[in-house]
Scaffold this active site. Structure first.
Site, PDB file in Angstrom:
ATOM      1  N   LYS A  16     -28.576   6.542 -74.614  1.00  0.00           N
ATOM      2  CA  LYS A  16     -29.621   7.530 -74.330  1.00  0.00           C
ATOM      3  C   LYS A  16     -29.121   8.797 -73.618  1.00  0.00           C
ATOM      4  O   LYS A  16     -29.703   9.860 -73.766  1.00  0.00           O
ATOM      5  CB  LYS A  16     -30.731   6.885 -73.472  1.00  0.00           C
ATOM      6  N   ASP A  60     -40.842   8.618 -73.073  1.00  0.00           N
ATOM      7  CA  ASP A  60     -41.210   7.575 -72.090  1.00  0.00           C
ATOM      8  C   ASP A  60     -42.243   8.072 -71.074  1.00  0.00           C
ATOM      9  O   ASP A  60     -43.283   7.447 -70.884  1.00  0.00           O
ATOM     10  CB  ASP A  60     -39.960   7.076 -71.345  1.00  0.00           C
TER      11      ASP A  60
HETATM   12  P1  NAP Z   1     -32.518  -0.211 -65.301  1.00  0.00           P
HETATM   13  O1  NAP Z   1     -32.209   1.230 -65.482  1.00  0.00           O
HETATM   14  O2  NAP Z   1     -31.428  -1.215 -65.465  1.00  0.00           O
HETATM   15  O3  NAP Z   1     -33.175  -0.402 -63.822  1.00  0.00           O
HETATM   16  C1  NAP Z   1     -33.505  -1.672 -63.366  1.00  0.00           C
HETATM   17  C2  NAP Z   1     -34.228  -1.553 -62.016  1.00  0.00           C
HETATM   18  O4  NAP Z   1     -34.681  -2.881 -61.656  1.00  0.00           O
HETATM   19  C3  NAP Z   1     -33.365  -1.056 -60.877  1.00  0.00           C
HETATM   20  O5  NAP Z   1     -34.131  -0.291 -59.996  1.00  0.00           O
HETATM   21  C4  NAP Z   1     -32.919  -2.378 -60.212  1.00  0.00           C
HETATM   22  O6  NAP Z   1     -32.640  -2.248 -58.816  1.00  0.00           O
HETATM   23  C5  NAP Z   1     -34.175  -3.203 -60.350  1.00  0.00           C
HETATM   24  N1  NAP Z   1     -33.936  -4.650 -60.292  1.00  0.00           N
HETATM   25  C6  NAP Z   1     -33.286  -5.398 -61.224  1.00  0.00           C
HETATM   26  N2  NAP Z   1     -33.274  -6.696 -60.827  1.00  0.00           N
HETATM   27  C7  NAP Z   1     -33.919  -6.743 -59.629  1.00  0.00           C
HETATM   28  C8  NAP Z   1     -34.232  -7.790 -58.718  1.00  0.00           C
HETATM   29  N3  NAP Z   1     -33.875  -9.063 -58.967  1.00  0.00           N
HETATM   30  N4  NAP Z   1     -34.904  -7.478 -57.594  1.00  0.00           N
HETATM   31  C9  NAP Z   1     -35.270  -6.190 -57.344  1.00  0.00           C
HETATM   32  N5  NAP Z   1     -35.003  -5.162 -58.161  1.00  0.00           N
HETATM   33  C10 NAP Z   1     -34.342  -5.427 -59.291  1.00  0.00           C
HETATM   34  O7  NAP Z   1     -33.680  -0.685 -66.294  1.00  0.00           O
HETATM   35  P2  NAP Z   1     -34.855   0.185 -66.971  1.00  0.00           P
HETATM   36  O8  NAP Z   1     -34.373   0.715 -68.272  1.00  0.00           O
HETATM   37  O9  NAP Z   1     -35.404   1.127 -65.968  1.00  0.00           O
HETATM   38  O10 NAP Z   1     -35.925  -0.982 -67.324  1.00  0.00           O
HETATM   39  C11 NAP Z   1     -36.591  -1.678 -66.279  1.00  0.00           C
HETATM   40  C12 NAP Z   1     -37.751  -2.499 -66.844  1.00  0.00           C
HETATM   41  O11 NAP Z   1     -38.694  -1.631 -67.484  1.00  0.00           O
HETATM   42  C13 NAP Z   1     -37.350  -3.533 -67.908  1.00  0.00           C
HETATM   43  O12 NAP Z   1     -38.140  -4.695 -67.722  1.00  0.00           O
HETATM   44  C14 NAP Z   1     -37.705  -2.855 -69.215  1.00  0.00           C
HETATM   45  O13 NAP Z   1     -38.008  -3.791 -70.253  1.00  0.00           O
HETATM   46  C15 NAP Z   1     -38.961  -2.083 -68.797  1.00  0.00           C
HETATM   47  N6  NAP Z   1     -39.218  -0.913 -69.649  1.00  0.00           N
HETATM   48  C16 NAP Z   1     -40.398  -0.860 -70.315  1.00  0.00           C
HETATM   49  C17 NAP Z   1     -40.677   0.221 -71.128  1.00  0.00           C
HETATM   50  C18 NAP Z   1     -41.980   0.251 -71.872  1.00  0.00           C
HETATM   51  O14 NAP Z   1     -42.141   1.034 -72.816  1.00  0.00           O
HETATM   52  N7  NAP Z   1     -42.928  -0.545 -71.495  1.00  0.00           N
HETATM   53  C19 NAP Z   1     -39.756   1.279 -71.266  1.00  0.00           C
HETATM   54  C20 NAP Z   1     -38.557   1.212 -70.555  1.00  0.00           C
HETATM   55  C21 NAP Z   1     -38.309   0.102 -69.744  1.00  0.00           C
HETATM   56  P3  NAP Z   1     -31.139  -1.858 -58.304  1.00  0.00           P
HETATM   57  O15 NAP Z   1     -31.032  -0.388 -58.409  1.00  0.00           O
HETATM   58  O16 NAP Z   1     -31.128  -2.364 -56.909  1.00  0.00           O
HETATM   59  O17 NAP Z   1     -30.172  -2.599 -59.207  1.00  0.00           O
END
Ligand code: NAP
Length: 275
Positions: A47, A83
């Site tokens: 991305k 998004d």
């Molecule tokens: P990302 O960039 O990898 O970010 C993950 C985030 O989750 C970080 O802030 C991380 O904290 C936190 N995290 C992970 N494990 C954790 C835990 N055990 N306890 C506390 N915090 C935790 O991922 P992303 O792309 O933003 O996606 C995140 C979520 O959003 C996923 O579930 C994804 O499927 C969903 N999503 C949904 C859509 C939609 O259209 N509905 C679109 C995009 C994403 P740290 O910084 O401390 O590691």
């Protein structure tokens, strides 16, 4: 969901997956022009890097530094991010006002707490700040929350955002004062479905709760929120609306969000029954 929408729109297009290795990214982008594709979606891990191979980057994608949609106009490739706009559009579609969280008042001036500071948090934070919300970014790794908060204040205006850690009394206090809680962490996502990113005791009835996790379609967070009188939705709605916006950019026609949502839900039901 894209193919279900294309059938309903009676368009002779098809949406197919391509597995692109990082070392083939530039060639894959050249193929969009060579094959005259209408456009593509782009996902992790491409991305950010894909931006350097495009002719133009839309304003929203430029600000957040990532692209999830490429639109091909006669060989001219424009990168966009749907998004943040898809997230705002799902709020508008589900919670009823022109912009916002509380009908009749709009989102302007509302207080939102975003859990997480990753890629999706960035898109949501810029969308909400752009719509006039005051933000608190709460993240397990506090420095990432501070970096996002600083970036927001630089673009939207000083004092619009602040950073906190993910636990403790400070988080409890900011949630007590908030109108909107958005979970952008992966906590609660399949197979970790019994986890919840905040203490459910903090969910008060004045809070609208949006969980970006879309698998499962009802998360522990949204179930607990509803139980406590909050308005709640999961990431299925954002998934659908960000996809609908991409489809509209490629076809120039309104996409049927209800058809797309039904296709997603049917897919989940099939997968769940196969488990
Ligand atoms: P990302 O960039 O990898 O970010 C993950 C985030 O989750 C970080 O802030 C991380 O904290 C936190 N995290 C992970 N494990 C954790 C835990 N055990 N306890 C506390 N915090 C935790 O991922 P992303 O792309 O933003 O996606 C995140 C979520 O959003 C996923 O579930 C994804 O499927 C969903 N999503 C949904 C859509 C939609 O259209 N509905 C679109 C995009 C994403 P740290 O910084 O401390 O590691």
């Amino acid at each position: 969901m894209q193919n279900a929408a294309l059938r309903a729109m009676d368009l002779d297009f098809v949406y197919v997956p391509f597995h692109v290795l990082p070392e083939k990214l530039e060639e894959a982008v050249a193929a969009i022009r060579a094959l005259d594709l209408a456009g593509v979606n782009v996902t992790i891990p491409h991305k950010e890097r894909v931006m350097s191979f495009l002719d133009q980057i839309g304003e929203g994608a430029r600000v957040i530094g990532s692209v999830n949609t490429i639109v091909n106009q006669g060989g001219h490739l424009r990168g966009e991010s749907t998004d943040g706009p898809g997230f705002l559009r799902s709020i508008e579609a589900e919670w009823g006002s022109a912009q916002g969280v509380k009908p009749a008042q709009g989102i302007d001036g509302h207080k939102a707490v975003i859990l997480g500071a990753g890629g999706s948090a960035k898109a949501i934070a810029f969308a909400l700040a752009g719509a006039g919300c005051d933000l608190v970014i709460a993240n397990r790794t506090r420095e990432r929350a501070e970096d996002l908060s600083k970036a927001l204040n630089g673009v939207v205006g000083q004092g619009k955002s602040r950073a906190v850690g993910l636990d403790g009394e400070v988080l409890a206090e900011v949630i007590r004062e908030a109108d909107l809680l958005v979970n952008t962490t992966s906590v609660g996502m399949y197979p970790d479905i019994d986890s919840i990113p905040v203490d459910p005791e903090l969910l008060h009835s004045g809070l609208s709760v949006y969980d970006l996790v879309y698998n499962p379609p009802e998360t522990r967070l949204t179930a607990q929120a509803r139980k406590r009188g909050c308005r709640a939705m999961t990431g299925i709605k954002m998934l659908v609306h960000q996809g609908a916006l991409s489809l509209e950019m490629w076809t120039g026609q309104k996409a049927p969000a209800d058809v797309m949502e039904n296709a997603v839900l049917e897919c989940f039901a099939r997968t769940a029954s196969a488990r």
